[in-house]
Design an enzyme around this catalytic site. Sequence first.
Site, PDB file in Angstrom:
ATOM      1  N   HIS A   1       0.776  -1.319   0.008  1.00 18.30           N
ATOM      2  CA  HIS A   1       0.031  -0.062  -0.056  1.00 18.30           C
ATOM      3  C   HIS A   1       1.074   1.214  -0.105  1.00 18.30           C
ATOM      4  O   HIS A   1       2.276   1.163   0.270  1.00 18.30           O
ATOM      5  CB  HIS A   1      -0.983  -0.057   1.062  1.00 18.30           C
ATOM      6  CG  HIS A   1      -0.257   0.005   2.411  1.00 18.30           C
ATOM      7  ND1 HIS A   1      -0.345  -0.984   3.314  1.00 18.30           N
ATOM      8  CD2 HIS A   1       0.419   0.943   3.148  1.00 18.30           C
ATOM      9  CE1 HIS A   1       0.611  -0.587   4.556  1.00 18.30           C
ATOM     10  NE2 HIS A   1       0.996   0.444   4.475  1.00 18.30           N
TER      11      HIS A   1
HETATM   12  C1  T46 Z   1       2.628   0.800   6.908  1.00 18.56           C
HETATM   13  C2  T46 Z   1       3.565  -0.062   7.244  1.00 18.56           C
HETATM   14  C3  T46 Z   1       4.980  -0.054   7.283  1.00 18.56           C
HETATM   15  C4  T46 Z   1      -5.060  -0.221  13.021  1.00 18.56           C
HETATM   16  O1  T46 Z   1      -5.855  -0.514  13.346  1.00 18.56           O
HETATM   17  N1  T46 Z   1      -4.281   0.863  13.433  1.00 18.56           N
HETATM   18  C5  T46 Z   1      -2.930   1.055  13.252  1.00 18.56           C
HETATM   19  O2  T46 Z   1      -2.320   1.969  13.669  1.00 18.56           O
HETATM   20  C6  T46 Z   1      -2.524   0.197  12.118  1.00 18.56           C
HETATM   21  C7  T46 Z   1      -0.730   0.550  11.618  1.00 18.56           C
HETATM   22  C8  T46 Z   1      -2.883  -0.844  11.640  1.00 18.56           C
HETATM   23  N2  T46 Z   1      -4.364  -0.982  12.187  1.00 18.56           N
HETATM   24  C9  T46 Z   1      -5.027  -2.143  11.431  1.00 18.56           C
HETATM   25  C10 T46 Z   1      -5.413  -1.949   9.922  1.00 18.56           C
HETATM   26  C11 T46 Z   1      -5.345  -3.205   9.518  1.00 18.56           C
HETATM   27  O3  T46 Z   1      -6.589  -3.889   9.772  1.00 18.56           O
HETATM   28  O4  T46 Z   1      -4.257  -3.275  11.594  1.00 18.56           O
HETATM   29  C12 T46 Z   1      -4.428  -3.990  10.295  1.00 18.56           C
HETATM   30  C13 T46 Z   1      -3.133  -4.373   9.665  1.00 18.56           C
HETATM   31  O5  T46 Z   1      -2.828  -3.085   9.227  1.00 18.56           O
HETATM   32  P1  T46 Z   1      -1.941  -3.073   7.897  1.00 18.56           P
HETATM   33  O6  T46 Z   1      -2.365  -3.934   6.760  1.00 18.56           O
HETATM   34  O7  T46 Z   1      -1.693  -1.724   7.230  1.00 18.56           O
HETATM   35  O8  T46 Z   1      -0.450  -3.812   8.243  1.00 18.56           O
HETATM   36  P2  T46 Z   1       0.807  -3.542   7.411  1.00 18.56           P
HETATM   37  O9  T46 Z   1       2.042  -4.230   8.314  1.00 18.56           O
HETATM   38  O10 T46 Z   1       0.672  -3.944   6.148  1.00 18.56           O
HETATM   39  O11 T46 Z   1       1.318  -2.116   7.310  1.00 18.56           O
HETATM   40  C14 T46 Z   1       1.918  -1.236   8.686  1.00 18.56           C
HETATM   41  C15 T46 Z   1       0.871   0.284   8.601  1.00 18.56           C
HETATM   42  O12 T46 Z   1      -0.491  -0.196   8.715  1.00 18.56           O
HETATM   43  C16 T46 Z   1       1.578   0.841   7.436  1.00 18.56           C
HETATM   44  O13 T46 Z   1       0.981   2.198   7.598  1.00 18.56           O
HETATM   45  O14 T46 Z   1       2.932   1.755   6.289  1.00 18.56           O
HETATM   46  O15 T46 Z   1       3.187  -0.974   8.490  1.00 18.56           O
END
Ligand code: T46
Length: 136
Positions: free
Chosen positions: A52
């Site tokens: 993303h």
């Molecule tokens: C990024 C990379 C480096 C939340 O509810 N609160 C939060 O603060 C975050 C970060 C995530 N979430 C939820 C959203 C999704 O349902 O946790 C789940 C996993 O998030 P995401 O798919 O975005 O996770 P990553 O590891 O792919 O990405 C994360 C960060 O979300 C993103 O901002 O840049 O780490």
Amino acid sequence: MGTFDASLITVPTIENDAGALGVLEDSALLGFEIARAYFIYDVPGGSERGGHAHKELSQVLVAVRGSLTVRVSDDVQSKAFFLNSPRVGLRLSPGLWRDMYDFSADCVCLVLASEKYRESDYLRDHSAYLDWLSNK
Ligand code: T46
């Protein structure tokens, strides 16, 4: 065309006989005031995260334990960063696509962010991301 702004920073570290202490607080170094911290760990072998971009969010990523690779790209460039030290941070400006992979089993990746969590800030579809870039 996007502005490709991804760079490594040195984490200020205080070290003595009792160990090491890394400090991240300086907005001039980070590029933003910290609004949120989160950490990623227990990533199963072979898993990929990221996939993303963020429209407005700036971040600094630090592998405080173990290692991972972060591939950062826009519509022109692509660069892979291997993070394996609590002394090094990867600073990402808004508008960059990121893929995270090759997590070591012990990896703990600390992320400092400029804003609170907001799902509407995410671009999770790559072609929508490229459209968004071309309309910037
Ligand atoms: C990024 C990379 C480096 C939340 O509810 N609160 C939060 O603060 C975050 C970060 C995530 N979430 C939820 C959203 C999704 O349902 O946790 C789940 C996993 O998030 P995401 O798919 O975005 O996770 P990553 O590891 O792919 O990405 C994360 C960060 O979300 C993103 O901002 O840049 O780490």
